[in-house]
Design an enzyme around this catalytic site. Structure first.
Site, PDB file in Angstrom:
ATOM      1  N   VAL A 139      -1.654   3.360   1.825  1.00  0.00           N
ATOM      2  CA  VAL A 139      -1.904   3.915   3.380  1.00  0.00           C
ATOM      3  C   VAL A 139      -2.088   5.491   3.187  1.00  0.00           C
ATOM      4  O   VAL A 139      -1.205   5.599   2.606  1.00  0.00           O
ATOM      5  CB  VAL A 139      -0.274   3.113   4.062  1.00  0.00           C
ATOM      6  CG1 VAL A 139      -0.495   2.723   4.072  1.00  0.00           C
ATOM      7  CG2 VAL A 139       1.155   3.637   2.772  1.00  0.00           C
ATOM      8  N   CYS A 140      -2.333   5.869   4.238  1.00  0.00           N
ATOM      9  CA  CYS A 140      -1.996   7.154   4.350  1.00  0.00           C
ATOM     10  C   CYS A 140      -3.033   8.173   5.792  1.00  0.00           C
ATOM     11  O   CYS A 140      -2.875   7.197   6.808  1.00  0.00           O
ATOM     12  CB  CYS A 140      -3.866   8.054   3.310  1.00  0.00           C
ATOM     13  SG  CYS A 140      -4.355   6.281   2.146  1.00  0.00           S
TER      14      CYS A 140
END
Length: 392
Positions: A139-140
């Site tokens: 997740v970014c």
């Protein structure tokens, strides 16, 4: 999987309390660059990966330096697995079955993974598991921005480890903390010339963040879908292998594509095992886009369009035409800070400020990378998020 749990939590909070407000309380940060203070852990060292060497020997120097850290990381994964299944049968399955899968992976990645396992003195199945993780748990926040002179800046926070062991004493995710000592910058060379650069985790052969100097920049964010990475991996195990591993595709594009246009086409059209967001930046005005992918095809492409006033594109882990989950809204504060910064003042310094603002910076953030394609520069920093801080 992780965001599915968040959806359940969101539903629970909706039922229990309509007054719940996520703690998005931090104003946009300033004067964070050059990195210093409690959010900055350390700079990242550089290593060379020689593509002229046999695949099984390309990572030997790096793994020799990071053997102890990689061993601790693998042990932490095993501890979590044994906590889920105390009999030890889960790790037994990993050690027995995943080595068989390595032989089915495309060349040269299969041989590189075997070489890493040998050099790290770690069972092959456990190194394979380490490489598979990123298909389903990344997740970014990724941003490509164009300044008022036409220069492109591409930056990202790499967040990893959601629901992979919460350390109640230190208020951190166990796997996220174990990953930080493994962060490295890589210079991939052929004939002693740089082919591409990347920020990576030692022991991982795919690419999540990279740049072909003076040509294009590329980051990948996970896209959550019921038809997701788990489905693709299971199809691969059972013999359906017409899709490309997501991180192998990004590495192949970084290594072989010769232009922004070619990279964009390959990222949009190649069938994959997992859905994803590819955030791509070029070396000319207007060359920046988010490619929203299903496993089969491109769902949407959002591009920088100065005529429409869109001087940047920004992706977290939600389709840009949909509202993000209120428990996980990193997009709104990031866009607020980008808009406050303005195109006239955007720079490596100010975009680092954006990525240093909570909750864009959170307990999952392992590193921040800043890339300037026209200069061929890539710099990375290991991050900490001081308490109080959002868990994700």
């Amino acid at each position: 999987m992780g965001r599915c749990v968040l959806l359940l939590l969101a539903a629970l909070f909706t039922v229990v309390s309509t007054q719940f407000v996520p703690p998005y309380t931090e104003d946009c940060r300033a004067d964070m660059y050059p990195p210093k203070g409690p959010t900055f852990k350390k700079g990242v060292n550089w290593y060379t990966v020689d593509l002229d060497l046999p695949p099984s020997k390309r990572w030997t120097t790096l793994i020799s330096d990071k053997k102890a850290e990689l061993g601790k990381m693998i042990q932490a994964i095993k501890d979590l697995a044994n906590a889920l299944m105390p009999s030890g049968k889960l790790i037994l399955l990993v050690d027995t079955l995943l080595p068989l899968m390595v032989d089915t992976l495309p060349h040269p990645f299969n041989e590189e993974i075997k070489g890493i396992a040998r050099d790290a003195d770690v069972p092959l199945g456990e190194v394979a598991l380490f490489n598979i993780f990123y298909e389903v748990f990344t997740v970014c926040t990724s941003i490509v921005a164009e300044d008022n002179k036409g220069n492109l800046i591409h930056a990202r926070n790499l967040d990893f480890g959601l629901f992979l062991g919460w350390d109640t004493k230190n208020k951190s995710w166990i796997i996220s903390e174990m990953l930080k000592p493994l962060v490295v910058n890589l210079d991939f060379k052929r004939n002693n010339q740089t082919v591409f650069k990347s920020t990576n985790f030692a022991g991982y052969v795919g690419m999540l963040t990279g740049m072909k100097p003076h040509v294009f920049t590329l980051t990948m964010n996970e896209r959550f879908s019921l038809d997701g990475g788990y489905v693709g991996i299971m199809e691969w195990i059972f013999g359906k292998r017409d899709g490309m591993w997501m991180s192998f595709l990004t590495r192949s594009v970084l290594e072989n594509a010769t232009s922004y246009t070619e990279a964009k086409t390959r990222l949009a059209q190649t069938k994959m095992l997992a859905p994803a967001y590819f955030i791509l930046g070029g070396n000319q005005t207007g060359q920046g886009c988010i490619i929203t992918r299903s496993r089969e095809f491109s769902v949407d492409v959002l591009e920088i369009d100065l005529k429409l006033g869109r001087w940047y594109v920004l992706e977290t882990n939600y389709d840009h035409w949909e509202e993000p989950l209120f428990l996980d809204d990193r997009r709104t504060p990031a866009m607020k800070c980008m808009n406050q910064t303005t195109q006239e003042k955007i720079s490596v310094k100010t975009i680092y400020n954006v990525l240093s603002t909570k909750p864009v910076l959170n307990k999952l953030t392992t590193y921040t990378t800043l890339m300037q394609v026209s200069e061929g520069s890539l710099e990375s920093y290991v991050r900490d998020c001081p308490n109080p801080c959002m868990p994700w």
